[in-house]
Design a protein around this motif. Structure first.
Motif, PDB file in Angstrom:
ATOM      1  N   LYS A  39      41.298  45.463  38.122  1.00  0.00           N
ATOM      2  CA  LYS A  39      42.377  44.498  38.366  1.00  0.00           C
ATOM      3  C   LYS A  39      43.746  45.155  38.242  1.00  0.00           C
ATOM      4  O   LYS A  39      44.666  44.833  38.986  1.00  0.00           O
ATOM      5  CB  LYS A  39      42.268  43.327  37.391  1.00  0.00           C
ATOM      6  CG  LYS A  39      41.052  42.443  37.648  1.00  0.00           C
ATOM      7  CD  LYS A  39      41.198  41.080  36.972  1.00  0.00           C
ATOM      8  CE  LYS A  39      41.268  41.204  35.479  1.00  0.00           C
ATOM      9  NZ  LYS A  39      41.356  39.886  34.818  1.00  0.00           N
ATOM     10  N   ALA A  40      43.861  46.085  37.317  1.00  0.00           N
ATOM     11  CA  ALA A  40      45.156  46.724  37.070  1.00  0.00           C
ATOM     12  C   ALA A  40      45.512  47.771  38.115  1.00  0.00           C
ATOM     13  O   ALA A  40      46.685  47.949  38.448  1.00  0.00           O
ATOM     14  CB  ALA A  40      45.153  47.363  35.675  1.00  0.00           C
ATOM     15  N   HIS A  41      44.505  48.460  38.645  1.00  0.00           N
ATOM     16  CA  HIS A  41      44.789  49.603  39.521  1.00  0.00           C
ATOM     17  C   HIS A  41      44.365  49.431  40.972  1.00  0.00           C
ATOM     18  O   HIS A  41      44.806  50.178  41.841  1.00  0.00           O
ATOM     19  CB  HIS A  41      44.113  50.853  38.955  1.00  0.00           C
ATOM     20  CG  HIS A  41      44.588  51.235  37.599  1.00  0.00           C
ATOM     21  ND1 HIS A  41      45.838  51.770  37.364  1.00  0.00           N
ATOM     22  CD2 HIS A  41      44.001  51.148  36.375  1.00  0.00           C
ATOM     23  CE1 HIS A  41      45.997  52.013  36.082  1.00  0.00           C
ATOM     24  NE2 HIS A  41      44.895  51.629  35.453  1.00  0.00           N
ATOM     25  N   VAL A  42      43.517  48.454  41.256  1.00  0.00           N
ATOM     26  CA  VAL A  42      43.026  48.274  42.620  1.00  0.00           C
ATOM     27  C   VAL A  42      43.376  46.901  43.181  1.00  0.00           C
ATOM     28  O   VAL A  42      43.617  46.756  44.379  1.00  0.00           O
ATOM     29  CB  VAL A  42      41.493  48.473  42.678  1.00  0.00           C
ATOM     30  CG1 VAL A  42      40.961  48.275  44.087  1.00  0.00           C
ATOM     31  CG2 VAL A  42      41.118  49.876  42.181  1.00  0.00           C
ATOM     32  N   LEU A  43      43.433  45.897  42.309  1.00  0.00           N
ATOM     33  CA  LEU A  43      43.695  44.536  42.750  1.00  0.00           C
ATOM     34  C   LEU A  43      45.084  44.044  42.343  1.00  0.00           C
ATOM     35  O   LEU A  43      45.355  42.848  42.383  1.00  0.00           O
ATOM     36  CB  LEU A  43      42.617  43.598  42.187  1.00  0.00           C
ATOM     37  CG  LEU A  43      41.198  43.886  42.690  1.00  0.00           C
ATOM     38  CD1 LEU A  43      40.174  43.107  41.877  1.00  0.00           C
ATOM     39  CD2 LEU A  43      41.063  43.566  44.163  1.00  0.00           C
ATOM     40  N   ASP A  44      45.960  44.959  41.961  1.00  0.00           N
ATOM     41  CA  ASP A  44      47.330  44.604  41.610  1.00  0.00           C
ATOM     42  C   ASP A  44      48.127  44.268  42.873  1.00  0.00           C
ATOM     43  O   ASP A  44      47.697  44.549  43.994  1.00  0.00           O
ATOM     44  CB  ASP A  44      47.988  45.747  40.851  1.00  0.00           C
ATOM     45  CG  ASP A  44      48.006  47.031  41.669  1.00  0.00           C
ATOM     46  OD1 ASP A  44      46.912  47.541  41.991  1.00  0.00           O
ATOM     47  OD2 ASP A  44      49.093  47.511  42.030  1.00  0.00           O
ATOM     48  N   LYS A  45      49.281  43.683  42.728  1.00  0.00           N
ATOM     49  CA  LYS A  45      50.092  43.224  43.861  1.00  0.00           C
ATOM     50  C   LYS A  45      50.445  44.355  44.817  1.00  0.00           C
ATOM     51  O   LYS A  45      50.404  44.190  46.041  1.00  0.00           O
ATOM     52  CB  LYS A  45      51.366  42.547  43.358  1.00  0.00           C
ATOM     53  CG  LYS A  45      51.136  41.191  42.711  1.00  0.00           C
ATOM     54  CD  LYS A  45      52.453  40.547  42.302  1.00  0.00           C
ATOM     55  CE  LYS A  45      52.220  39.187  41.672  1.00  0.00           C
ATOM     56  NZ  LYS A  45      53.502  38.535  41.257  1.00  0.00           N
ATOM     57  N   GLY A  73      40.491  50.812  50.222  1.00  0.00           N
ATOM     58  CA  GLY A  73      41.383  50.584  49.084  1.00  0.00           C
ATOM     59  C   GLY A  73      40.786  51.033  47.771  1.00  0.00           C
ATOM     60  O   GLY A  73      41.434  51.705  46.969  1.00  0.00           O
ATOM     61  N   VAL A  74      39.524  50.675  47.545  1.00  0.00           N
ATOM     62  CA  VAL A  74      38.870  51.030  46.286  1.00  0.00           C
ATOM     63  C   VAL A  74      38.653  52.532  46.175  1.00  0.00           C
ATOM     64  O   VAL A  74      38.857  53.128  45.112  1.00  0.00           O
ATOM     65  CB  VAL A  74      37.524  50.285  46.148  1.00  0.00           C
ATOM     66  CG1 VAL A  74      36.749  50.793  44.933  1.00  0.00           C
ATOM     67  CG2 VAL A  74      37.754  48.785  46.017  1.00  0.00           C
ATOM     68  N   LEU A 123      37.216  41.161  46.937  1.00  0.00           N
ATOM     69  CA  LEU A 123      38.495  40.495  46.703  1.00  0.00           C
ATOM     70  C   LEU A 123      39.623  41.095  47.548  1.00  0.00           C
ATOM     71  O   LEU A 123      40.548  40.369  47.958  1.00  0.00           O
ATOM     72  CB  LEU A 123      38.838  40.537  45.216  1.00  0.00           C
ATOM     73  CG  LEU A 123      37.919  39.665  44.342  1.00  0.00           C
ATOM     74  CD1 LEU A 123      38.267  39.826  42.874  1.00  0.00           C
ATOM     75  CD2 LEU A 123      37.986  38.198  44.762  1.00  0.00           C
ATOM     76  N   ILE A 124      39.569  42.384  47.814  1.00  0.00           N
ATOM     77  CA  ILE A 124      40.539  42.973  48.743  1.00  0.00           C
ATOM     78  C   ILE A 124      40.333  42.378  50.132  1.00  0.00           C
ATOM     79  O   ILE A 124      41.295  41.993  50.822  1.00  0.00           O
ATOM     80  CB  ILE A 124      40.414  44.509  48.791  1.00  0.00           C
ATOM     81  CG1 ILE A 124      40.841  45.124  47.468  1.00  0.00           C
ATOM     82  CG2 ILE A 124      41.293  45.073  49.930  1.00  0.00           C
ATOM     83  CD1 ILE A 124      40.617  46.621  47.391  1.00  0.00           C
TER      84      ILE A 124
END
Length: 328
Positions: free
Chosen positions: A88-94, A130-131, A322-323
């Motif tokens: 969440k902090a490094h891949v799903l952040d804004k 992205g991941v 989620l991306i």
């Protein structure tokens, strides 16, 4: 005294594993190992490499202590890519999601072509990109020869796998005309914008930009490679991937959660867990993403399994999902 030593070890391990810069590879005589000599003999006899070449490469290889430390600690199922909070902090952040939308817009034509050719959802290709590398921004700075030589010939929990990848590294470099001593990637020997270990790079290679070269570092080729992978693993457009459920508690322990085996949806419903969106498959992977304060519970279909065939982790698959949802 033993307890004190154990506590000290637990305290310093995270710092030992943080960066390769703190523990650079060191000279090591791989050729002194009988196992290495046998490996060279096999490569010469079976794959027709010159002995002088194999010897010179192994003389060049160094011991990567950082890489080895990552595979000699205690193994915990599903944690090879870090906790869900890290995703969440490094891949799903804004900022990452902003880059995902920008990437989709820039490469839309290529993504659409891949989607049509392989009958896959382009948004999940974006998720993979992205991941794996933040859309090509982070492809790794470890010397792959050092990493795989270390893991192939020193005891660790995946030695057999890495020894096979070390063989494939030589075959891959020869096929591509790459200088094997200069290839860079992850600490596990994965290369390019979708982080493929040598065997995968050989199997799922793609010349999607049509330049006559299959390049693991080329973004368009990577798009084609992932689309090809999804197709081969039986992705089905229109089928469910994952949906949230009605669970609102803090921690979920009613049923076993796993991306490895399915549960009848009737059983899940009887436990009071219901999907909040349509779910039309008779069995589901019941998934849990563990947040700091609570668990999120998801029901996933057969398409989700395709995502985890690339990396066997619930968190990994959910990050891609989620991306994909964010860029639709």
């Amino acid at each position: 005294m033993k307890i004190i030593k154990l506590l000290l070890l637990i305290t310093i391990i995270p710092f030992l594993l943080m960066a390769n810069d703190d523990r650079p590879p060191i000279p090591y005589n791989f050729l002194a190992k009988k196992e290495v000599k046998n490996f060279i003999n096999m490569m010469v006899k079976k794959h027709h490499f010159k002995r002088s070449y194999m010897t010179s490469v192994m003389k060049y290889a160094k011991l990567d202590r950082d890489t080895l430390a990552r595979y000699t600690g205690r193994y915990k199922v599903g944690t090879t890519n870090g906790p869900w909070e890290r995703y969440k902090a490094h891949v799903l952040d804004k900022e990452s999601l902003r880059k995902a939308k920008k990437f989709k817009k820039k490469y839309y034509r290529t993504l659409r072509r891949a989607s049509k050719q392989y009958h896959v959802d382009m948004n999940y290709i974006v998720g993979f990109m992205g991941v794996e590398s933040k859309f090509g921004e982070y492809t790794g700075d470890y010397n792959i020869l050092d990493s795989l030589a270390t893991l192939a010939f020193h005891p660790n929990r995946m030695k057999k796998f890495f020894k096979s990848e070390f063989k494939n590294l030589f075959l891959f470099a020869r096929e591509k005309g790459y200088k094997i001593t200069e290839l860079e990637g992850s600490f596990a020997g994965a290369m390019g914008c979708v982080q493929q270990v040598p065997s995968v790079a050989r199997k799922h290679r793609s010349d999607f930009n049509g330049d006559g070269i299959t390049d693991p570092w080329n973004l368009e080729d990577c798009i084609g490679s992932i689309a090809k992978f999804m197709h081969k693993n039986k992705w089905r457009n229109g089928n469910v991937v994952a949906v949230p459920t009605n669970f609102k508690g803090k921690r979920f322990n009613q049923l076993k959660t796993s991306h490895r085996r399915t549960i009848a949806t009737k059983t899940i419903r009887r436990a009071g867990i219901k999907p909040t969106k349509p779910f039309n498959e008779s069995r589901a992977y019941l998934l849990k993403t563990r947040n700091t304060t609570h668990d999120d519970i998801w029901m996933a279909g057969r398409n989700f399994k395709v995502l985890t065939r690339y990396n066997n982790s619930t968190s990994y698959g959910m990050a891609i999902h989620l991306i994909a949802q964010a860029v639709k």
